[in-house]
Scaffold this active site. Structure first.
Site, short mmCIF file in Angstrom:
data_model
loop_
_atom_site.label_atom_id
_atom_site.label_comp_id
_atom_site.label_asym_id
_atom_site.label_seq_id
_atom_site.Cartn_x
_atom_site.Cartn_y
_atom_site.Cartn_z
CD1 TRP A 348 0.96 -0.23 2.93
CD2 TRP A 348 -0.75 1.01 3.64
NE1 TRP A 348 1.25 0.17 4.21
CE2 TRP A 348 0.22 0.94 4.68
CE3 TRP A 348 -1.90 1.74 3.88
CZ2 TRP A 348 0.07 1.57 5.91
CZ3 TRP A 348 -2.05 2.36 5.11
CH2 TRP A 348 -1.08 2.28 6.10
CG ASP A 349 4.79 0.67 1.35
OD1 ASP A 349 3.99 -0.29 1.41
OD2 ASP A 349 5.74 0.81 2.12
CD GLU A 487 2.74 -5.45 8.44
OE1 GLU A 487 3.91 -5.60 8.81
OE2 GLU A 487 2.36 -5.58 7.27
CE LYS A 607 6.12 -3.49 11.10
NZ LYS A 607 5.97 -4.45 10.01
CD GLN A 608 2.70 0.04 10.00
OE1 GLN A 608 3.22 -1.06 10.08
NE2 GLN A 608 2.54 0.68 8.86
C1 BGC Z 1 4.80 -2.17 7.10
C2 BGC Z 1 3.75 -2.03 6.01
C3 BGC Z 1 4.43 -1.72 4.70
C4 BGC Z 1 5.46 -2.77 4.38
C5 BGC Z 1 6.21 -2.48 3.11
C6 BGC Z 1 5.81 -3.20 6.68
O1 BGC Z 1 6.84 -3.26 7.63
O2 BGC Z 1 4.21 -2.58 8.31
O3 BGC Z 1 2.84 -1.01 6.35
O4 BGC Z 1 3.49 -1.68 3.67
O5 BGC Z 1 6.39 -2.83 5.43
O6 BGC Z 1 6.91 -1.29 3.21
#
Ligand code: BGC
Length: 795
Positions: A348-349, A487, A607-608
């Site tokens: 989704w980046d 995540e 995590k984020q």
């Molecule tokens: C993040 C995701 C991201 C992916 C690719 C993961 O560590 O949690 O949000 O899309 O990395 O960059």
């Protein structure tokens, strides 16, 4: 080190992998890591080359089960160039005394330079100067120029240049038990000063051809020989060199694949390409001009200058999402064309890159959306297979839009293979719909909305609507069994079902998508609206359900705050200090806890940025409260503030995206704290903040987000159908900021001062552009320069 030059002094084997990633040269079509030309893959070096969209699928035996993985393929290495003096050892940094070593990446011209002065065992002192480019003017061409100058000796030098197709895709240590042997040799040969190699990927059967033209200048005598092995072809030059006289070897390379348009066959195209490409200086000229055009369109000047970290970020974003992408069928790989982490997959980046691309490279933005559109059939099939309607795009996407997320992943800290449920991040669909909508807002590209974008939004809305189930008892729609952007929660503690329920980000954004589905139907010309509804069999009952979801979606609240997901508040509090004391860096809390036999699923630890923080990143407070209000929830400013603070205190920032999102979210709430996050986001790759992961590829989403933070964060830019809205707030200590933009066909320059802004709208035949600043609406004619005062409290 200026704001335009990334410079390294001295050779540092431990940092070489990081430098290779950060010094990658790419042009959207191809990318090559900044590896030493004399090196091969080993513990220090990893000379990877990648071609956008060239994937291959292989089976591997992992922990007793056969798994399939699709990788962005490490294609033949075009760099190999080495030499030996008087029949001695081939050049090896470890085998000589390094007297001077400098490596510089010139961001303005996209050129990588390495200068080495060394003394060998026979006391000979030699200077080596290399210049390298991956052409931004001609996406198929790359070139390496090597100059050797003997300081205190004369004699014979042998230079060996090769194209090496014996490489494997093996750059990430924790994937090493997976099969990385993707290439099969097809053909090799030479003619005159050109040699070539063609290989084919095992399963996807993409033919990749490289041809190199090797030339010499400055040598008294040149003997040329050729050598070959399966998957490898080399040119051997034997040169007589004299002390104080530099000799230069040029390797001009053309790369084509069977996926390329406009050619009859890849090998023929590569041979002709290498033959016709000019020499290094001519190539550099065109390449530097192309870069000048790109920077001219996108650079941001702050108080008359720029910032190195920001320029590095923009440089890599432009390298992966260059204009050349407009002609390709590729997505934006999360780790760029810079390494093999996440196997080159598309997540989704791109959500974090679209705001910039929409206003600076709209054709690239459109092309990235077309990558999704072409994979609608796969997304529809996936939705059907999972028991849903509409289109369910994969969390990780590669060649054909199938779900590429692995089923098991390795925790390098514990050495254990664990189930990977991250595919349950259905919010990737929200991101695609959001990108379509933002693209349309910025460009007004009705053709795209009519033919592609509208269908994407409607089919995603349909999927999300089918993902939601109606709970008669609560009279609410719910979305269960998913993962949010955080995540660290892929299941409830001790549950044998993956996923959590009613992730607030997913649920609120689902409503947002339903609202956009109605906007699309409103905007489309009647004929197209009817066609699309017929083609999708989108009837009144389904639209009623969309509308119902807008009023009855469940959003979990607890203690007057929006809960990250239903039940998050029941989880235990984590002993952050204890864990830090035991492990130091606990950003990757999932790995740390699992290595202790524990799991983040048990804790209120994220995590984020997810939940309300992520909502605040995408939507204005007004939009969030409107959506919640229509759902029958009250969430005032205080509720938003408290929720953000609560979640922030429980976030480990295990993804580089997190600092970027929190910078945005805190920018106007707590500027000092936001500034700290911004510095973290800027340093995440340059200082390798995620503990050694940058060597496996840059974090392109975070890089793009920092660029956007300056562009939209400081200016408060919002692009709507009717107007560009600005609400600038320059940070303390900053007096002017200037940037180019594109909006609905217009191009221009915006300059922000503390007390005013200037809009210089470039000449065109378009109708005037409307701009709204501080409650004042102004219509600006193309060719006109307007100055608008800013209210004093803006600064
Ligand atoms: C993040 C995701 C991201 C992916 C690719 C993961 O560590 O949690 O949000 O899309 O990395 O960059």
């Amino acid at each position: 080190m200026s704001e335009w030059v990334l410079a390294y002094h001295g050779f540092d084997p431990a940092a070489e992998g990081l430098r290779e990633a950060l010094c990658t040269l790419a042009n959207g079509y191809q990318g090559t890591r900044g590896a030493a030309p004399e090196s091969a893959a080993d513990d220090v070096h990893y000379p990877g080359t990648y071609i956008a969209g060239v994937y291959n699928r292989l089976s591997s035996d992992v922990a007793g089960r056969i798994v399939q993985n699709e990788d962005l393929v490490n294609v033949p290495n075009w760099l190999p160039t080495t030499f030996r003096i008087e029949g001695g050892d081939w050049f090896d940094l470890a085998g000589v005394d390094i007297l001077d070593y400098r490596q510089t990446l010139d961001l303005r011209r996209g050129m990588l330079t390495r200068l080495i002065r060394f003394r060998d065992g026979a006391e000979r002192v030699t200077r080596l100067a290399e210049r390298r480019l991956v052409s931004m003017a001609d996406p198929h061409v790359a070139a390496l120029q090597t100059t050797l100058e003997p300081e205190n000796w004369s004699g014979r030098v042998e230079v060996r240049c090769a194209l090496d197709g014996r490489v494997t895709t093996d750059g990430v240590a924790r994937y090493r038990s997976l099969n990385g042997d993707h290439l099969v040799p097809v053909a090799d040969g030479h003619n005159g000063d050109v040699m070539w190699l063609q290989v084919e990927t095992q399963q996807s059967r993409v033919r990749i051809a490289e041809a190199a033209r090797v030339g010499v200048e400055g040598a008294a005598r040149v003997d040329r020989g050729f050598d070959r092995a399966d998957g490898w072809v080399g040119t051997l030059l034997t040169l007589d060199v004299a002390a104080g006289t530099p000799v230069t070897v040029q390797k001009v390379v053309a790369i084509y694949t069977s996926r390329d348009p406009g050619i009859s066959e890849s090998l023929e195209a590569a041979r002709v390409g290498a033959d016709r490409a000019g020499d290094f200086d001519a190539l550099l000229n065109r390449h530097a001009l192309a870069w000048r055009r790109m920077w001219g369109r996108s650079s941001i000047t702050v108080d008359g200058s720029g910032d190195l970290a920001l320029n590095v970020h923009l440089f890599h974003l432009l390298q992966v999402c260059s204009d050349h992408v407009a002609d390709l069928d590729v997505g934006m790989p999360a780790r760029g064309l810079h390494g093999e982490a996440y196997r080159g997959h598309v997540f989704w980046d791109e959500l974090f890159a679209f705001p910039f691309l929409n206003t600076h490279f709209p054709l690239v933005a459109r092309s990235l959306l077309m990558y999704r559109y072409r994979r609608l059939p796969a997304a529809r099939w996936a939705a059907g297979e999972a028991g849903y309607a509409g289109a369910m795009f994969p969390w990780q996407s590669g060649s054909d839009g199938d779900e590429e997320t692995q089923r098991v992943h390795l925790n390098p800290k514990s050495g254990r293979w664990l189930p990977d449920n991250s595919r349950l991040q259905r919010h990737v669909n929200v991101a695609i719909a959001y990108n379509v909508w933002q693209y349309y807002q910025a460009t007004g590209d009705m053709q795209f909305l009519c033919h592609y974008g509208g269908e994407l939004i409607l089919d995603i809305a349909r999927f999300l609507s089918s993902l939601a189930s109606y709970n008669r008892v609560t009279d609410r729609y719910e979305i269960t069994g998913v993962m949010g952007p955080d995540e660290y929660h892929d299941a409830y503690p001790d549950s044998d079902h993956p996923g959590v329920d009613n992730n607030s980000y997913t649920n609120v954004m689902t409503v947002w998508v339903m609202r956009r589905a109605f906007d699309v139907l409103r905007l489309l010309p009647e004929q197209r609206r009817l066609e699309l509804r017929e083609c999708l069999a989108l009837g009144g009952a389904e639209l009623e359900r969309f509308a119902d979801i807008c009023h009855r979606m469940y959003v979990p609240f607890r203690d007057g705050m929006v809960e990250a997901f239903q039940g998050y508040g029941d989880l235990a509090e984590l002993d952050w200090d204890g864990l830090r004391a035991r492990h130091g860096d606990i950003r990757r809390l999932d790995r740390v806890l699992e290595s202790e036999g524990d799991s983040p699923n048990r804790y209120q630890a994220s995590k984020q940025a997810g939940g309300l923080a992520m909502l605040s990143y995408l939507l204005s407070d007004q939009e969030i409260t409107d959506i919640l209000h229509d759902l029958g929830y009250d969430c005032d400013d205080e509720c938003i503030e408290r929720t953000i603070a609560y979640n922030l205190a429980r976030t480990s920032h295990g993804s580089t995206l997190s600092a970027a999102v929190y910078t945005w979210v805190l920018a106007r709430r707590d500027p000092e704290r936001a500034w700290g996050f911004f510095r973290d986001a800027l340093a995440s790759d340059l200082a390798d903040m995620q503990g050694g992961t940058t060597r496996e590829g840059i974090h392109l989403g975070a890089m793009a987000a920092t660029v956007d933070l300056v562009r939209r964060g400081y200016t408060g830019m919002r692009l709507g159908e009717d107007a560009m809205r600005l609400d600038p707030r320059l940070p303390d200590g900053l007096d002017t900021m200037s940037m180019e933009f594109r909006y609905r066909g217009h191009t221009g320059t915006l300059t922000f001062h503390r007390d005013r802004l200037t809009l210089d709208l470039h000449q065109s035949e378009l109708t005037p552009m409307t701009i709204v600043v501080g409650g004042r609406t102004e219509s600006v004619r193309p060719g006109q320069t307007t100055e608008l005062p800013l209210p004093p409290d803006r600064c």
